[in-house]
Design an enzyme around this catalytic site. Structure first.
Site, PDB file in Angstrom:
ATOM      1  N   GLN A  91      41.209  27.459  30.205  1.00  0.00           N
ATOM      2  CA  GLN A  91      39.932  27.103  30.123  1.00  0.00           C
ATOM      3  C   GLN A  91      39.836  25.688  30.157  1.00  0.00           C
ATOM      4  O   GLN A  91      40.483  25.059  29.379  1.00  0.00           O
ATOM      5  CB  GLN A  91      39.262  27.848  28.787  1.00  0.00           C
ATOM      6  CG  GLN A  91      38.898  29.196  28.879  1.00  0.00           C
ATOM      7  CD  GLN A  91      38.087  29.575  29.756  1.00  0.00           C
ATOM      8  OE1 GLN A  91      37.200  28.931  30.744  1.00  0.00           O
ATOM      9  NE2 GLN A  91      37.842  30.996  30.163  1.00  0.00           N
ATOM     10  N   TYR A 101      45.940  40.867  28.940  1.00  0.00           N
ATOM     11  CA  TYR A 101      45.657  39.825  29.981  1.00  0.00           C
ATOM     12  C   TYR A 101      45.736  38.310  29.254  1.00  0.00           C
ATOM     13  O   TYR A 101      44.957  37.628  29.273  1.00  0.00           O
ATOM     14  CB  TYR A 101      44.009  39.888  30.666  1.00  0.00           C
ATOM     15  CG  TYR A 101      44.169  41.328  31.217  1.00  0.00           C
ATOM     16  CD1 TYR A 101      44.400  41.724  32.518  1.00  0.00           C
ATOM     17  CD2 TYR A 101      43.240  42.416  30.359  1.00  0.00           C
ATOM     18  CE1 TYR A 101      44.366  42.937  32.882  1.00  0.00           C
ATOM     19  CE2 TYR A 101      43.009  43.348  30.789  1.00  0.00           C
ATOM     20  CZ  TYR A 101      43.480  43.951  32.053  1.00  0.00           C
ATOM     21  OH  TYR A 101      43.201  45.121  32.552  1.00  0.00           O
ATOM     22  N   GLU A 143      50.992  39.806  28.914  1.00  0.00           N
ATOM     23  CA  GLU A 143      50.955  38.806  30.011  1.00  0.00           C
ATOM     24  C   GLU A 143      51.837  39.323  31.167  1.00  0.00           C
ATOM     25  O   GLU A 143      53.104  39.510  30.836  1.00  0.00           O
ATOM     26  CB  GLU A 143      51.025  37.677  29.818  1.00  0.00           C
ATOM     27  CG  GLU A 143      50.685  36.614  31.087  1.00  0.00           C
ATOM     28  CD  GLU A 143      49.477  36.845  31.629  1.00  0.00           C
ATOM     29  OE1 GLU A 143      49.589  36.558  32.915  1.00  0.00           O
ATOM     30  OE2 GLU A 143      48.462  36.919  31.041  1.00  0.00           O
ATOM     31  N   ASP A 164      40.509  40.010  28.433  1.00  0.00           N
ATOM     32  CA  ASP A 164      39.978  38.879  29.168  1.00  0.00           C
ATOM     33  C   ASP A 164      40.638  39.028  30.716  1.00  0.00           C
ATOM     34  O   ASP A 164      41.379  38.425  30.642  1.00  0.00           O
ATOM     35  CB  ASP A 164      40.348  37.646  28.517  1.00  0.00           C
ATOM     36  CG  ASP A 164      39.512  36.513  29.151  1.00  0.00           C
ATOM     37  OD1 ASP A 164      38.611  36.702  29.905  1.00  0.00           O
ATOM     38  OD2 ASP A 164      39.942  35.520  29.015  1.00  0.00           O
ATOM     39  N   CYS A 181      34.861  36.892  33.294  1.00  0.00           N
ATOM     40  CA  CYS A 181      34.071  35.690  33.959  1.00  0.00           C
ATOM     41  C   CYS A 181      33.238  36.494  35.218  1.00  0.00           C
ATOM     42  O   CYS A 181      32.805  35.838  35.774  1.00  0.00           O
ATOM     43  CB  CYS A 181      35.226  34.847  34.615  1.00  0.00           C
ATOM     44  SG  CYS A 181      36.435  35.942  35.566  1.00  0.00           S
TER      45      CYS A 181
END
Length: 175
Positions: free
Chosen positions: A21, A47, A67, A108, A135
């Site tokens: 980010q 994630y 991940e 996320d 997002c």
């Protein structure tokens, strides 16, 4: 070569090719909000990327971070160093056994949203709280619609990470 940034007073490293980010003041606002909704000892961050969400909001909890990208996972391991957090190298849809009833699950996902198997496992195990940052509000709405079979929305909060663009991040907390 690695990049480093500080989030809520903690330093994180990440690869220039990886995802991170960039609007940190807004990101910190989101993280502060997420932290308020963690009321379980066990926290699962799916994630997880390089770990900035889970490690920022649940470093002092029994934290598992999942991940699948090998490069991000190496940074995640590095960022977990000195904590009791457990990094797991796997796709979220291949790590379903980590989804448990007595936990808070943080999601996320990429723009495509969650694989149906992830949402189905959440509905089957019924973790206490599901915190879903997205997002892509379209795939988030699709996933949340299914979760509403068993959950109620406690919070919806959009965040404008990229002013003067059509993009936003949307936070939904389900209990």
């Amino acid at each position: 070569s690695k990049l480093t940034d500080e989030i809520l007073g903690r330093r994180y490293t990440y690869s220039p090719n990886g995802f991170f980010q960039i609007n940190l003041p807004v990101y910190e606002m989101v993280l502060r909000e997420i932290k308020q909704h963690i009321k379980t000892d066990n926290v699962l961050d799916l994630y997880a990327g390089v770990g900035t969400i889970g490690l920022s909001v649940a470093r002092d909890h029994n934290l598992t971070l999942v991940e699948c990208d090998k490069s991000a996972y190496r940074e995640l391991e590095n960022n977990c160093h000195g904590t009791s957090a457990m990094p797991v190298l796997a796709k979220s849809e291949e790590a379903l056994e980590y989804i448990q009833p007595d936990q808070t699950v943080i999601i996320d996902p990429p723009r495509a949203g969650c694989m149906p198997s992830v949402i189905e496992k959440i509905i089957e195990q019924l973790p206490v709280t599901v915190i879903y940052l997205s997002c892509n509000p379209i795939t988030q709405a699709r996933d949340v619609q299914t979760l509403l079979e068993k959950y109620k929305i406690k919070l919806i909060a959009p965040y404008n990470f990229f002013p003067r663009t059509p993009h936003l991040e949307n936070l939904i907390v389900l209990e």
